[in-house]
Motif scaffolding. Sequence first.
Motif, PDB file in Angstrom:
ATOM      1  N   UNK A 124      16.720   8.312  10.194  1.00 50.62           N
ATOM      2  CA  UNK A 124      16.244   6.954  10.484  1.00 50.62           C
ATOM      3  C   UNK A 124      14.967   6.698   9.705  1.00 50.62           C
ATOM      4  N   UNK A 125      14.643   5.430   9.517  1.00 50.83           N
ATOM      5  CA  UNK A 125      13.377   5.037   8.919  1.00 50.83           C
ATOM      6  C   UNK A 125      12.830   3.843   9.689  1.00 50.83           C
ATOM      7  N   UNK A 126      11.534   3.616   9.549  1.00 54.57           N
ATOM      8  CA  UNK A 126      10.874   2.517  10.252  1.00 54.57           C
ATOM      9  C   UNK A 126      10.920   1.250   9.413  1.00 54.57           C
ATOM     10  N   UNK A 127      11.331   0.154  10.058  1.00 49.41           N
ATOM     11  CA  UNK A 127      11.325  -1.164   9.433  1.00 49.41           C
ATOM     12  C   UNK A 127      10.486  -2.107  10.286  1.00 49.41           C
ATOM     13  N   UNK A 128      10.069  -3.215   9.670  1.00 51.07           N
ATOM     14  CA  UNK A 128       9.151  -4.133  10.337  1.00 51.07           C
ATOM     15  C   UNK A 128       9.671  -5.562  10.205  1.00 51.07           C
ATOM     16  N   UNK A 129       9.619  -6.299  11.333  1.00 53.87           N
ATOM     17  CA  UNK A 129      10.126  -7.674  11.356  1.00 53.87           C
ATOM     18  C   UNK A 129       9.126  -8.557  12.115  1.00 53.87           C
ATOM     19  N   UNK A 130       8.732  -9.694  11.522  1.00 56.26           N
ATOM     20  CA  UNK A 130       7.831 -10.641  12.189  1.00 56.26           C
ATOM     21  C   UNK A 130       8.579 -11.306  13.344  1.00 56.26           C
ATOM     22  N   UNK A 131       7.900 -11.480  14.492  1.00 62.00           N
ATOM     23  CA  UNK A 131       8.568 -12.039  15.679  1.00 62.00           C
ATOM     24  C   UNK A 131       8.093 -13.448  16.034  1.00 62.00           C
ATOM     25  N   UNK A 132       7.248 -14.030  15.172  1.00 62.03           N
ATOM     26  CA  UNK A 132       6.789 -15.393  15.423  1.00 62.03           C
ATOM     27  C   UNK A 132       5.517 -15.497  16.224  1.00 62.03           C
ATOM     28  N   UNK A 133       5.061 -14.388  16.809  1.00 65.63           N
ATOM     29  CA  UNK A 133       3.827 -14.415  17.604  1.00 65.63           C
ATOM     30  C   UNK A 133       2.615 -14.483  16.669  1.00 65.63           C
ATOM     31  N   UNK A 134       1.636 -15.280  17.006  1.00 62.70           N
ATOM     32  CA  UNK A 134       0.409 -15.405  16.220  1.00 62.70           C
ATOM     33  C   UNK A 134      -0.667 -14.543  16.875  1.00 62.70           C
ATOM     34  N   UNK A 135      -1.258 -13.591  16.159  1.00 59.19           N
ATOM     35  CA  UNK A 135      -2.265 -12.709  16.775  1.00 59.19           C
ATOM     36  C   UNK A 135      -3.532 -13.485  17.119  1.00 59.19           C
ATOM     37  N   UNK A 136      -4.261 -12.980  18.094  1.00 54.26           N
ATOM     38  CA  UNK A 136      -5.492 -13.650  18.527  1.00 54.26           C
ATOM     39  C   UNK A 136      -6.521 -13.669  17.401  1.00 54.26           C
ATOM     40  N   UNK A 137      -6.569 -12.557  16.642  1.00 54.18           N
ATOM     41  CA  UNK A 137      -7.531 -12.504  15.533  1.00 54.18           C
ATOM     42  C   UNK A 137      -6.763 -12.579  14.218  1.00 54.18           C
ATOM     43  N   UNK A 138      -6.997 -13.600  13.443  1.00 50.20           N
ATOM     44  CA  UNK A 138      -6.303 -13.782  12.171  1.00 50.20           C
ATOM     45  C   UNK A 138      -7.291 -13.586  11.021  1.00 50.20           C
ATOM     46  N   UNK A 139      -6.918 -12.708  10.079  1.00 45.63           N
ATOM     47  CA  UNK A 139      -7.720 -12.500   8.869  1.00 45.63           C
ATOM     48  C   UNK A 139      -6.903 -12.924   7.660  1.00 45.63           C
ATOM     49  N   UNK A 140      -7.580 -12.995   6.519  1.00 47.38           N
ATOM     50  CA  UNK A 140      -6.872 -13.415   5.296  1.00 47.38           C
ATOM     51  C   UNK A 140      -5.767 -12.426   4.918  1.00 47.38           C
ATOM     52  N   UNK A 141      -5.988 -11.098   4.968  1.00 50.29           N
ATOM     53  CA  UNK A 141      -4.896 -10.160   4.688  1.00 50.29           C
ATOM     54  C   UNK A 141      -3.735 -10.296   5.679  1.00 50.29           C
ATOM     55  N   UNK A 142      -4.055 -10.484   6.975  1.00 48.23           N
ATOM     56  CA  UNK A 142      -2.988 -10.648   7.976  1.00 48.23           C
ATOM     57  C   UNK A 142      -2.176 -11.908   7.681  1.00 48.23           C
ATOM     58  N   UNK A 143      -2.870 -12.952   7.283  1.00 49.96           N
ATOM     59  CA  UNK A 143      -2.176 -14.207   6.976  1.00 49.96           C
ATOM     60  C   UNK A 143      -1.229 -14.011   5.796  1.00 49.96           C
ATOM     61  N   UNK A 144      -1.677 -13.245   4.770  1.00 53.94           N
ATOM     62  CA  UNK A 144      -0.820 -12.991   3.603  1.00 53.94           C
ATOM     63  C   UNK A 144       0.427 -12.210   4.014  1.00 53.94           C
ATOM     64  N   UNK A 145       0.262 -11.236   4.902  1.00 54.64           N
ATOM     65  CA  UNK A 145       1.410 -10.442   5.354  1.00 54.64           C
ATOM     66  C   UNK A 145       2.431 -11.321   6.061  1.00 54.64           C
ATOM     67  N   UNK A 146       1.984 -12.136   7.005  1.00 54.35           N
ATOM     68  CA  UNK A 146       2.912 -12.972   7.768  1.00 54.35           C
ATOM     69  C   UNK A 146       3.576 -14.020   6.888  1.00 54.35           C
ATOM     70  N   UNK A 147       2.830 -14.579   5.917  1.00 52.55           N
ATOM     71  CA  UNK A 147       3.434 -15.544   4.995  1.00 52.55           C
ATOM     72  C   UNK A 147       4.487 -14.868   4.120  1.00 52.55           C
ATOM     73  N   UNK A 148       4.194 -13.652   3.635  1.00 51.70           N
ATOM     74  CA  UNK A 148       5.149 -12.933   2.791  1.00 51.70           C
ATOM     75  C   UNK A 148       6.418 -12.602   3.573  1.00 51.70           C
ATOM     76  N   UNK A 149       6.270 -12.184   4.835  1.00 54.75           N
ATOM     77  CA  UNK A 149       7.441 -11.841   5.639  1.00 54.75           C
ATOM     78  C   UNK A 149       8.257 -13.081   5.981  1.00 54.75           C
ATOM     79  N   UNK A 150       7.582 -14.222   6.138  1.00 56.46           N
ATOM     80  CA  UNK A 150       8.304 -15.459   6.458  1.00 56.46           C
ATOM     81  C   UNK A 150       9.245 -15.866   5.334  1.00 56.46           C
ATOM     82  N   UNK A 151       8.883 -15.498   4.081  1.00 59.69           N
ATOM     83  CA  UNK A 151       9.732 -15.847   2.941  1.00 59.69           C
ATOM     84  C   UNK A 151      11.061 -15.097   2.965  1.00 59.69           C
TER      85      UNK A 151
END
Length: 739
Positions: A124-151
């Motif tokens: 097995x290997x670990x995979x990651x999927x965005x679930x639509x939840x917005x974290x309480x603390x948002x940073x610029x790197x976190x925003x880039x990750x969520x935008x990239x996954x949304x694509x």
Amino acid sequence: MADLPLFTDGPPAEFPEGARVAVLTAEPVGRVLDYLAPEGGCDAGAYVAVPLGPRLVLGVVWGPGEGGFDAAKLRRVNRVLDAPPMPGPLRDFLVRAADYTLTAPSAMLRLATRAPGLGEPPGVRLLYRANGHVPARMTEPRERVLEAMAEYDGAALTLSEISAASGASSAVVKGLVKAGAIDEIEAPRDQPFPPLDPGRPGKALAPDQADGAARLAAAVATGRYGTTLLKGVTGSGKTEVYLEAVAECLRQGRQALVLLPEIALTAEFLTRVEARFGARPAEWHSGVTQTERRRVWRMVAEGQAQMVIGARSALFLPFRDLGLIVVDEEHDGSYKQEDGVLYNARDMAVLRAALADAQVVLASATPSLETWVNADTGKYARIDLQSRFGASVLPEMATIDMREERLEASTWISPALARAVTARIAAREQSLLFLNRRGFAPLTVCRACGHQIGCDQCDARMVEHRFQKRLVCHQCGETKPIPQACPSCGVEGKLAPVGPGVERLAEEVAAKFPDARVAVLSSDLFGSARALKQAITDIAAGGADIIIGTQLVAKGHNFPLLTLVGVIDADLGLQGSDLRAAEKTFQLMRQVAGRAGRAEKPGVALLQTFQPEHPVIRAILSGDEEGFWRAEAEGRRAAGMPPFGRMAGIILSSPDLGAAHDLGTELARRADPLRRIGAEVWGPAPAPIARVRGRHRIRLLVKADKGAPLQAAIAEWIAQVKVPNNARLAVDIDPQSFL
């Protein structure tokens, strides 16, 4: 079959528990062995672990046991491995290939089971999927990750994929997991390959290309066996044409295999496949990681890999439903396996397709004479592409008569070729200087005593590789530092390189064109397939003014800025008595010349030669390929040589020269089985390279009529002699090399 025990959640077992089954192992035991089926039974073709002596070894259930041995004394199959059973057509192929090449079936099975961890439960290997939840603390790197996954529309991605898409570190992703914005999930490591879409539009094809593509697609649609020679001048779009045959194969729900002669070709080819079908296919070659090899093997067996791009060994993958095999650059000598199991992948592709009701496409600008004759006699269909794809045109070809050129000592670039290179540099175009010799110099000689430095393990001269500061034997790979003193007479400062290799040519280029960017393409200069691919990509993007290369550069590469090809020694392949010398030289010169002018700008190919009147050189310049093949075929026909006759080589080797020669003499004396079929036996004689890796080598050559039962006669012949423990006997059916 209804009363047989059932697998858990599986189909009825073909052999019930305790039934006698024949198992072929990958061990050199020479025959199938009888075992008792395990608890739950097993299917024919099942991969199994069986006891052999004190060990458990890999095997395949080949069929019912032979009987004749007390069942009470038989050992039981230890377990059935967690892998889809080997398909019947593949089992048939291994048997037929073993019979044709006179190879032990166990050795063929080893070729078909080269998958690490075969039969182990999928990891097995670990995979990651965005679930639509917005974290309480948002940073610029976190925003880039969520935008990239949304694509990716909610697709599950690996850490490396997310980092590559977003530019953020894996720690950012892990932080989003803790914050509840990304789900971490476990998934099987051996993921199916993404589906390929045959409905996507391909490139616009010229009329002859469209006609060729339609003919190939129609052949694939029949679902029956057939072989087609796809012959087209270099740059004529053969790849785009046979990709339409791949598209039809995918529409039929079957699998396709494309064989390439060189790993370095795969990067550009994968890009073209992805552009045509919307996803990348599976890869199978020595540059693929062990983890990926396991995935490819399993997904091919499960039908979850629709297309494989591979080296010759990909022929032995367990395709569930193989519908098409393409052998690109089918004339290339690298399709012949010269070590271990001796086979020609081109010929084995035809055999495998015949047993699988699949089509074969043999693609080449300069086909092998065997393929040309098969097409000429109607055994194979033939499609010709006469013009280059798009705006490119064939290069102008001319010779440089080296008898009229004045060269300084220890230089090899003629003034005429140097002027042509200078003009290309001024025009910001690329030049390719081709020399089919690796290293700095093929020979190192002592000017004091005349000693030539040779390999300690082989009867071969060592090649100086100045970039690596080593002498290298190109037969066995032995290396040693470049000595300061002659190893024979001990005099220092008298060792001199003789003749040019690509490294020495690079030294001359640096002196003649000091401001030019130079790239040397030779297989020994790159530590990995990835590094070689990257170098070729950089060159294609304009990263060099002058490319210096061996035959590696002749294999299908596309350099859009390349407009000049200079062949340093066009006479090199014409020397010696090789049966295929003229054919190989013609192919190589035409292929390397075809690298020029593959985009909008026209190209020129200049051949430096001391023999401009030689028939092969004249044929290259005239472009009368059909005339060349016809003349070459008539010469072979008159001599009864392949493809109009049959040949086999017998290679005997031993640390003891006397033992090898005695074995050869005994074989020659017992050649009655061959004489009964009208065959001739030549030898025994020392091989041209008479010692390799410390073993002395003796050769015999068998020549027979086209229809003679050669394999049966050879099998009877060699069965008469006992090979000593320290000696080896190898049979090479249809030899390509006589070294």
